[in-house]
Scaffold this active site. Structure first.
Site, PDB file in Angstrom:
ATOM      1  N   GLY A   1      -0.619   8.163   0.593  1.00 39.22           N
ATOM      2  CA  GLY A   1      -0.758   9.429  -0.113  1.00 39.22           C
ATOM      3  C   GLY A   1       0.415  10.337   0.218  1.00 39.22           C
TER       4      GLY A   1
ATOM      5  N   GLY B   1      -5.351  10.857  -0.312  1.00 40.75           N
ATOM      6  CA  GLY B   1      -6.033  11.828   0.554  1.00 40.75           C
ATOM      7  C   GLY B   1      -5.639  13.271   0.347  1.00 40.75           C
TER       8      GLY B   1
ATOM      9  N   LYS C   1      -4.066   1.429   9.578  1.00 44.34           N
ATOM     10  CA  LYS C   1      -2.917   0.629   9.116  1.00 44.34           C
ATOM     11  C   LYS C   1      -2.748  -0.616   9.974  1.00 44.34           C
ATOM     12  CE  LYS C   1      -0.226   4.435   7.754  1.00 44.34           C
ATOM     13  NZ  LYS C   1      -1.020   4.613   6.534  1.00 44.34           N
TER      14      LYS C   1
ATOM     15  N   LYS D   1       0.847  -1.189   0.000  1.00 43.70           N
ATOM     16  CA  LYS D   1       0.000   0.000   0.000  1.00 43.70           C
ATOM     17  C   LYS D   1       0.887   1.245   0.000  1.00 43.70           C
ATOM     18  CE  LYS D   1      -2.466   3.510   1.913  1.00 43.70           C
ATOM     19  NZ  LYS D   1      -2.220   4.541   2.922  1.00 43.70           N
TER      20      LYS D   1
ATOM     21  N   ASP E   1      -5.905   1.822   3.381  1.00 42.12           N
ATOM     22  CA  ASP E   1      -5.240   0.834   4.249  1.00 42.12           C
ATOM     23  C   ASP E   1      -6.134  -0.396   4.409  1.00 42.12           C
ATOM     24  OD1 ASP E   1      -3.136   2.634   4.767  1.00 42.12           O
ATOM     25  OD2 ASP E   1      -4.192   3.514   6.475  1.00 42.12           O
TER      26      ASP E   1
HETATM   27  N1  LIG Z   1       2.235   5.281  17.334  1.00 42.86           N
HETATM   28  C1  LIG Z   1       2.439   5.914  16.163  1.00 42.86           C
HETATM   29  N2  LIG Z   1       3.585   5.713  15.492  1.00 42.86           N
HETATM   30  C2  LIG Z   1       3.817   6.332  14.304  1.00 42.86           C
HETATM   31  N3  LIG Z   1       2.930   7.161  13.681  1.00 42.86           N
HETATM   32  C3  LIG Z   1       1.760   7.397  14.294  1.00 42.86           C
HETATM   33  C4  LIG Z   1       1.460   6.778  15.560  1.00 42.86           C
HETATM   34  N4  LIG Z   1       0.227   7.186  15.914  1.00 42.86           N
HETATM   35  C5  LIG Z   1      -0.216   8.020  14.958  1.00 42.86           C
HETATM   36  N5  LIG Z   1       0.675   8.162  13.948  1.00 42.86           N
HETATM   37  C6  LIG Z   1       0.468   8.994  12.758  1.00 42.86           C
HETATM   38  O1  LIG Z   1       0.128   8.177  11.628  1.00 42.86           O
HETATM   39  C7  LIG Z   1       0.593   8.834  10.440  1.00 42.86           C
HETATM   40  C8  LIG Z   1       0.591   7.892   9.247  1.00 42.86           C
HETATM   41  O2  LIG Z   1      -0.718   7.783   8.705  1.00 42.86           O
HETATM   42  P1  LIG Z   1      -1.264   8.719   7.507  1.00 42.86           P
HETATM   43  O3  LIG Z   1      -2.672   8.339   7.279  1.00 42.86           O
HETATM   44  O4  LIG Z   1      -0.969  10.141   7.826  1.00 42.86           O
HETATM   45  O5  LIG Z   1      -0.294   8.358   6.294  1.00 42.86           O
HETATM   46  P2  LIG Z   1      -0.586   7.451   4.998  1.00 42.86           P
HETATM   47  O6  LIG Z   1      -1.662   6.468   5.294  1.00 42.86           O
HETATM   48  O7  LIG Z   1       0.734   6.925   4.592  1.00 42.86           O
HETATM   49  O8  LIG Z   1      -1.099   8.456   3.934  1.00 42.86           O
HETATM   50  P3  LIG Z   1      -2.589   8.555   3.302  1.00 42.86           P
HETATM   51  O9  LIG Z   1      -3.578   8.372   4.414  1.00 42.86           O
HETATM   52  O10 LIG Z   1      -2.611   9.937   2.759  1.00 42.86           O
HETATM   53  O11 LIG Z   1      -2.686   7.489   2.260  1.00 42.86           O
HETATM   54  C9  LIG Z   1       1.958   9.330  10.870  1.00 42.86           C
HETATM   55  O12 LIG Z   1       2.424  10.372  10.058  1.00 42.86           O
HETATM   56  C10 LIG Z   1       1.718   9.777  12.327  1.00 42.86           C
HETATM   57  O13 LIG Z   1       1.372  11.142  12.372  1.00 42.86           O
HETATM   58 MG   LIG Z   2      -3.745   7.121   5.901  1.00 33.56          MG
END
Ligand SMILES: Nc1ncnc2c1ncn2[C@@H]1O[C@H](COP(=O)(O)OP(=O)(O)OP(=O)(O)O)[C@@H](O)[C@H]1O
Ligand SMILES: [Mg+2]
Length: 293
Positions: free
Chosen positions: A36, A68, A244, A33, A185
């Site tokens: 974004g 997103g 995730k 995956k 996710d």
């Molecule tokens: N325990 C944790 N450890 C690491 N990151 C965390 C934790 N809890 C929350 N986060 C947040 O989760 C974010 C990752 O998820 P996010 O949805 O922002 O990214 P993505 O899924 O890669 O992108 P998108 O949702 O745009 O596809 C991190 O940037 C952080 O701010």
């Molecule tokens: Mg995300």
């Protein structure tokens, strides 16, 4: 200059290990995956190149992506504000049109182009094509946000075995052919489960799961299912990290051996996570698995 004997031994053992993994995973799907946040960045580093290399040695990557930040940007241009409930974008009909345009159009084809530039061949589809993600409305107040009922993997297997890297936008199809906005996710986890993937990998903008939330960047390298649930309950795992980790739990429950959350920006993070025992990010495993399995 020739290598020293101890260097030969180290390199040789890494190469042998990597080739053993390659042999074990040949023709088996690995679901990746792409966050974004990874795709929005200027530089995708070596990520796309690594995926093309994997395909070249006979492992079958299947990509799932969201988008997103870009959806939010385009909606803003149309003067529409984004609203989220529990991390899910409230998706009225007009928003759904934009989601479909951005995800299945621009974002999806941008990834196809990056793969082409790296020497691979990708086919970009939305989860409606081949009825990959069959879904229904999750809750009336969320509009077209969908929940997956069935994952049909036949089109993806066909594409993978034909030599293509499938790239799937996280959109679902309903019984009347209507579109649903899926969390990427969650959709990726369901796909890893449906394909019986040998690995499920989430590439994001952090190194993995941090023990102390965002402020305390102590990386958890191996996370057992029970502990993951506990960290969610405690609020250590929050916001974007929740879907995730939950997607990882679903995939593992369905028999995927391990799930990995890693940074998309560290060079060759994907290869190191796949082909070394130490890894670079967080590996989520069943409760009864030993640390370096
Ligand atoms: N325990 C944790 N450890 C690491 N990151 C965390 C934790 N809890 C929350 N986060 C947040 O989760 C974010 C990752 O998820 P996010 O949805 O922002 O990214 P993505 O899924 O890669 O992108 P998108 O949702 O745009 O596809 C991190 O940037 C952080 O701010
Ligand atoms: Mg995300």
């Amino acid at each position: 200059m020739a290598l020293q004997t101890h260097e030969v031994i180290d390199l040789g053992s890494s190469l042998a290990k990597a080739l053993q993994y390659v042999n074990a995973w040949k023709r088996k799907p690995v679901v990746v995956k792409l966050g974004g946040s990874v795709l929005a960045g200027e530089d995708q580093g070596t990520l796309i190149e690594d995926l093309v290399l994997l395909k070249g040695v006979g492992v079958d990557p299947v990509l799932v992506h969201g988008g997103g930040p870009e959806i939010t940007r385009i909606l803003e241009r149309f003067g529409k504000e984004s609203r989220f409930v529990n991390g899910l974008r409230v998706t009225d009909d007009e928003t759904m049109e934009v989601v479909e345009m951005v995800l299945a159009g621009r974002a999806n084809k941008a990834i196809v182009s990056m793969i082409a530039r790296a020497g691979g061949t990708a086919v970009g589809i939305s989860g409606k094509d081949g009825k990959v993600f069959q879904a229904h409305r999750l809750a009336p107040e969320l509009g077209q946000v969908g929940e997956i009922d069935i994952v049909d993997t036949s089109l993806l297997t066909l594409l993978s075995s034909g030599g293509y890297i499938p790239v799937v936008a996280s959109i679902g199809i309903g019984e009347e052919g209507e579109s649903y906005n899926l969390n990427a996710d969650t959709a990726a986890g369901a796909l890893a489960a449906g394909l019986g993937a040998s690995k499920f990998i989430l590439m994001t903008d952090v190194r993995g799961v941090y023990r102390g939330g965002n402020d305390n960047k102590a990386l958890v390298s191996v996370l057992r299912m029970g502990e993951a649930k506990e960290l969610i309950r405690q609020g250590v795992i929050s916001r974007g990290m929740i879907p995730k980790v939950e997607a990882c739990l679903e995939a593992i429950d369905a028999g995927v051996p391990t799930a990995h959350i890693i940074s998309g920006t560290i060079p060759h993070a994907l290869l190191v996570e796949l082909f070394t025992e130490e890894g670079v990010g967080t590996m989520i495993v069943r409760d009864d698995v030993h640390a370096n399995a």
